[in-house]
Write an enzyme that holds these catalytic residues in place. Sequence first.
Site, PDB file in Angstrom:
ATOM      1  N   GLU A 284       9.157   8.322  -2.440  1.00  0.00           N
ATOM      2  CA  GLU A 284       8.016   8.754  -1.618  1.00  0.00           C
ATOM      3  C   GLU A 284       8.272  10.101  -0.967  1.00  0.00           C
ATOM      4  O   GLU A 284       7.329  10.819  -0.630  1.00  0.00           O
ATOM      5  CB  GLU A 284       7.721   7.709  -0.528  1.00  0.00           C
ATOM      6  N   HIS A 305      24.708  -5.618 -19.060  1.00  0.00           N
ATOM      7  CA  HIS A 305      24.331  -6.436 -20.218  1.00  0.00           C
ATOM      8  C   HIS A 305      22.845  -6.326 -20.517  1.00  0.00           C
ATOM      9  O   HIS A 305      22.286  -7.145 -21.234  1.00  0.00           O
ATOM     10  CB  HIS A 305      24.749  -7.889 -19.974  1.00  0.00           C
ATOM     11  N   LYS A 419      -5.485   3.312  -3.221  1.00  0.00           N
ATOM     12  CA  LYS A 419      -6.221   2.620  -2.144  1.00  0.00           C
ATOM     13  C   LYS A 419      -7.711   2.906  -2.264  1.00  0.00           C
ATOM     14  O   LYS A 419      -8.526   1.998  -2.135  1.00  0.00           O
ATOM     15  CB  LYS A 419      -5.735   3.101  -0.774  1.00  0.00           C
TER      16      LYS A 419
HETATM   17  O1  PA5 Z   1       7.015   5.262   4.213  1.00  0.00           O
HETATM   18  C1  PA5 Z   1       5.846   5.075   4.510  1.00  0.00           C
HETATM   19  O2  PA5 Z   1       5.281   5.752   5.380  1.00  0.00           O
HETATM   20  C2  PA5 Z   1       5.026   4.004   3.827  1.00  0.00           C
HETATM   21  O3  PA5 Z   1       5.771   3.343   2.854  1.00  0.00           O
HETATM   22  C3  PA5 Z   1       4.542   2.986   4.840  1.00  0.00           C
HETATM   23  O4  PA5 Z   1       5.646   2.431   5.495  1.00  0.00           O
HETATM   24  C4  PA5 Z   1       3.729   1.869   4.178  1.00  0.00           C
HETATM   25  O5  PA5 Z   1       2.652   2.410   3.458  1.00  0.00           O
HETATM   26  C5  PA5 Z   1       3.205   0.897   5.224  1.00  0.00           C
HETATM   27  O6  PA5 Z   1       2.428   1.566   6.165  1.00  0.00           O
HETATM   28  P1  PA5 Z   1       2.042   0.909   7.546  1.00  0.00           P
HETATM   29  O7  PA5 Z   1       3.274   0.661   8.313  1.00  0.00           O
HETATM   30  O8  PA5 Z   1       1.150   1.910   8.202  1.00  0.00           O
HETATM   31  O9  PA5 Z   1       1.306  -0.385   7.233  1.00  0.00           O
END
Ligand code: PA5
Length: 442
Positions: A284, A305, A419
Amino acid sequence: MVKVNTDGCKSFVGASAYTYFEKKALTAFDTLINGDGEGNDFLGWKNLPDDTPESLISDCEAVRDEWKAIGVNLVIVIGIGGSYLGARCAIEALSHGFIRPSERPQVIFAGNNLSEDYLSEVMDLAAERNTACVVISKSGTTTEPAVAFRLIKKYLEERYGGDDASKRIVAITDERKGALKTLATRQGYRTFVVPDNVGGRYSVLTPVGILPIVLAGFDVRAMLAGAAEVKREVSRRSDDNPAIRYAAMRNLLHSENGKAVEILVTYNPKLTFFAEWWKQLYGESEGKEGKGIFPASVTNTADLHSMGQFIQEGSRIMFETVVSVEKSNREIAIGSDELNLDQLNYLAGQTVGHCNAMALLGTRIAHIDGGVPQMEVSVERLDEFNLGGLFYFFEFACGISAYILGINPFNQPGVEAYKKNMFALLRKPGYEKQTEEILKRL
Ligand code: PA5
């Protein structure tokens, strides 16, 4: 305490190319330390090891003790992405793999998928146990945890009554805004705050990680102390800084050797979820604008394996980073057997850990011979202190690495695409136009 060995890359890269990337890494380090790069409003994680107040830990312990007093033996932690991976990683790394001490609640995770089967089974377990819930969402609006929480909240209210249910729910969310914050205020849930300046995948040392880890019975003070020690080590502007060396080498392998994939390799199944945490952190943070190294993982020796064949002889697109733990927490010696039908007597007197270490070494040599450069990130043993150190090491190195690539490490714009389509397909109010457009494509 966190050591980086890049010897396994040396036959693949030239000294001058490394020097060039080391310079880039030092510049990126300055950007991270000075806080003047892109995304610099999300640098709160840098100071968490030193700035986390003792009162936060004791507030978490108070929840643990209160729930213990009413006999809670199951805690469902609801969250997705950065709102669950760090806690799950720590709890899986530190827990006994098969036995839960009776004085500790079982901590399980929900809200990280939309599988009906998964959620149904969570509810089956909740019904058998004395249950409480921690719901975590920084934005307070993420669909997966919201769906799971709606279900679990209703269940707890029906089973325990509204007031008692509210005592069995803790919300971890934004200090001021979001649907979860509004709900928590209205229902009187105890809340903890996800700091504004810490993004989800950098939040394991905030209440997002700390509360579940405390509830599972582990020592977060030691974890923060380990992170603080590594913070001191990686904050030095030096070419022997392990974070600079790791970030420089992975970017060199990517840019000059065409390595598109980094495989995080562990030799202990307890670290399988560490790799999941790491994959989110790097995936990310770096995978943007058509750039980035694809983060993958294997757990050896099991995966030797399966994926081992590809890594040894398949497309030469990857390098490996082995997270190794020097000493097992427990030793098992291999005995001798009179019949020796399994022909293992040559191992009599050796430990299983020694065999694992030789598998690691043998694999390193084989993979290097097969064209796969290898780095090693090692800690002495698997415990809270070293895990805290590994968290901080990889977070800090990720910031350096993304800045070398010219990427903002702290946003995740690409997560929105699925989304929008999902909301359109679910006919969420406000998405009518997108619904019309997407239906034409099906
Ligand atoms: O690293 C990040 O920002 C994302 O992976 C969020 O943690 C994830 O989308 C969850 O978001 P939220 O805590 O707003 O529900």
